[in-house]
Design an enzyme around this catalytic site. Structure first.
Site, short mmCIF file in Angstrom:
data_model
loop_
_atom_site.label_atom_id
_atom_site.label_comp_id
_atom_site.label_asym_id
_atom_site.label_seq_id
_atom_site.Cartn_x
_atom_site.Cartn_y
_atom_site.Cartn_z
N CYS A 1 4.29 17.28 4.90
CA CYS A 1 3.79 18.56 5.40
C CYS A 1 4.68 19.70 4.92
O CYS A 1 4.21 20.79 4.58
CB CYS A 1 3.77 18.55 6.93
SG CYS A 1 2.86 17.15 7.63
C1 BEZ Z 1 5.03 13.39 6.46
O1 BEZ Z 1 4.57 14.56 6.44
O2 BEZ Z 1 5.61 12.95 5.49
C2 BEZ Z 1 4.88 12.57 7.69
C3 BEZ Z 1 3.95 12.93 8.63
C4 BEZ Z 1 3.82 12.16 9.75
C5 BEZ Z 1 4.59 11.05 9.93
C6 BEZ Z 1 5.50 10.70 8.97
C7 BEZ Z 1 5.66 11.45 7.85
#
Ligand code: BEZ
Length: 243
Positions: free
Chosen positions: A50
């Site tokens: 994200c």
């Molecule tokens: C990520 O954005 O990499 C992520 C999102 C939710 C859980 C774990 C990682």
């Protein structure tokens, strides 16, 4: 199975946001009524994908979305407003409106709530994006139901290709310069005349001569790179642009 809600209205809800030192309630009507809005929703502020990709690329392309009639770009996450505000500040995502869906109301209404107990996250949003016109969902990109956190279709480039299939992205341009260098000023003026955006790396401020020597084998400036190609100095740039 996540339902595609194209043609349906977005859920109605009110989000409690913190703006400065005030609580401000923002309704879904204020965001969506009589407006064209791109929404992208993700599992959590500050999480790796994200932060490194999903949010920054929407922020980067915001001006292009706006040229193509998008009034606002909204990031939804099941987090509280303090977390969303801190993430926006850290990411310098000034073109994105953060929606703290901490009560999971909008996300559940969209049918996109998922339990991420395995990560200790509790209830969160599945990753998706959508184009909403006057409160009605025109297009949705829902990540495929695979284990983990797929990120294949809810990205900014996919949404932009849907909204503006004719849009051609300008290649990335970087110019190494030094303060007071007349050939650097000339190179920048040529790029500006052509309406080409570029990033400038000022030696002595943003990098040392090691960076330019490593990249080009030279220490003179300007040195220009376009779309992964080494172009050269200001005369080389003039020849490149006249091609
Ligand atoms: C990520 O954005 O990499 C992520 C999102 C939710 C859980 C774990 C990682």
């Amino acid at each position: 199975m996540f339902a595609n809600k194209e043609g349906q209205k977005v859920p109605s809800c009110v989000w409690h946001t913190r703006q400065g030192d005030q609580w401000v309630d923002v309704s879904s009507g204020e965001i969506f009524n009589n407006r064209t809005v791109v929404v992208f929703s993700l599992p959590g502020a500050f999480t790796p994908t994200c932060s490194s990709s999903h949010l920054p690329r929407y922020n980067e392309l915001a001006k292009v979305f706006k040229q193509y009639g998008v009034d606002e770009i909204v990031c939804v996450s099941v987090n509280d407003t303090f977390v969303m505000n801190a993430w926006k500040a850290q990411q310098e995502a000034e073109n994105i409106t953060m929606i703290p869906d901490g009560n999971v109301e909008f996300t559940r209404g969209m049918g996109m709530a998922v339990m991420k107990e395995d990560l200790g996250f509790g209830e969160r949003s599945w990753r998706y994006s959508m184009l909403v016109k006057n409160g009605v969902i025109e297009k949705m990109f829902i990540e495929p139901e695979k284990p983990g956190d797929p990120f294949e279709v809810s990205d900014a480039d996919t949404m932009l290709r849907y909204i503006a299939p004719d849009y051609k992205e300008q290649p990335s341009i970087v110019v190494f310069t030094k303060p007071g260098c007349p050939f650097c000023a000339k190179a920048k003026a040529m790029l500006n005349e052509k309406g080409l955006a570029f990033e400038e790396i000022v030696l002595g401020r943003d990098a040392t001569t090691v960076a330019i020597r490593a990249a080009t084998g030279k220490t003179t400036v300007p040195q220009v790179f376009i779309g992964g190609e080494y172009v050269g100095g200001s005369e080389d740039l003039a020849a490149y642009l006249n091609k």
